[in-house]
Design an enzyme around this catalytic site. Sequence first.
Site, mmCIF file in Angstrom:
data_model
loop_
_atom_site.group_PDB
_atom_site.id
_atom_site.type_symbol
_atom_site.label_atom_id
_atom_site.label_comp_id
_atom_site.label_asym_id
_atom_site.label_seq_id
_atom_site.Cartn_x
_atom_site.Cartn_y
_atom_site.Cartn_z
ATOM 1 N N MET A 94 0.816 -1.199 0.000
ATOM 2 C CA MET A 94 0.000 0.000 0.000
ATOM 3 C C MET A 94 0.858 1.261 0.000
ATOM 4 O O MET A 94 1.891 1.335 0.685
ATOM 5 C CB MET A 94 -0.923 0.001 1.228
ATOM 6 C CG MET A 94 -1.732 -1.280 1.394
ATOM 7 S SD MET A 94 -2.825 -1.628 -0.002
ATOM 8 C CE MET A 94 -4.112 -0.426 0.294
ATOM 9 N N HIS A 95 0.464 2.267 -0.757
ATOM 10 C CA HIS A 95 1.140 3.561 -0.780
ATOM 11 C C HIS A 95 0.374 4.548 0.102
ATOM 12 O O HIS A 95 -0.834 4.404 0.326
ATOM 13 C CB HIS A 95 1.207 4.105 -2.204
ATOM 14 C CG HIS A 95 2.152 3.348 -3.083
ATOM 15 N ND1 HIS A 95 2.864 3.944 -4.104
ATOM 16 C CD2 HIS A 95 2.516 2.036 -3.102
ATOM 17 C CE1 HIS A 95 3.616 3.054 -4.709
ATOM 18 N NE2 HIS A 95 3.410 1.883 -4.123
ATOM 19 N N ALA A 96 1.093 5.530 0.608
ATOM 20 C CA ALA A 96 0.450 6.564 1.417
ATOM 21 C C ALA A 96 -0.456 7.414 0.528
ATOM 22 O O ALA A 96 -0.071 7.792 -0.578
ATOM 23 C CB ALA A 96 1.507 7.435 2.084
#
Length: 227
Positions: A94-96
């Site tokens: 997951m990316h921010a």
Amino acid sequence: MRSKAEAAALPDPDALHPVPNKPRIVFLKPLLATMPGITNCAVGDFTYYDDPLHAKDFFRRNVIYNFQASGARLEIGRYCAIATGARFMMPDAMHAMAGPSTYPFGILGGAFATALPLADYPWRNAGDTILGNDVWVGMEALVMPGVRIGHGAVIGAQAVVTRDVPDYAVVAGNPARVMRRRFSEEDAERLVALAWWDWPAARVARAIPLIVKGSVTALEDFSAQQD
């Protein structure tokens, strides 16, 4: 007199290849035992993965982005059947998303990492991914992070599972949605209460005709006779 099921040898849940002359089928629990570096996964007895080319690479190829940095776990129950190419994405992928950009600048090091260390990124922790018992996962399905798949559920081929799946539901599509229920909610609750997957293997063997083609009531009656 013992039944045929009792007289025959029980399958060994610790055998890596449980089906003679079928190396494409592996039990995942003993496979995981050969990978001490993977500490955030757990698999129950008799759960298998079927792959003609990469069966023994399941935890490297099919549990993806498992950097074990987020602390999230993948837990798979007993008697699950996982088809070729099914994958489980871990939260480390997951990316921010709190600001304008989702780009992980910090992984490139140097001035990008100094500007904002990776530890300070607003990562979203999706949590553990949980598969219940007796789950069938179809070919090339993708299970996203933090999803709970209920007992007895069926995941269609190439489905993308982005949300929790109820017990004994059949889901398909992208994103996956419930196509039908294998049993009514009431009967599903009765089956979960029976929890036949927790029975000793010898008892399961005696009950297989009812587990495969019997009714919920018949299985309840069988269970009551064993107590």
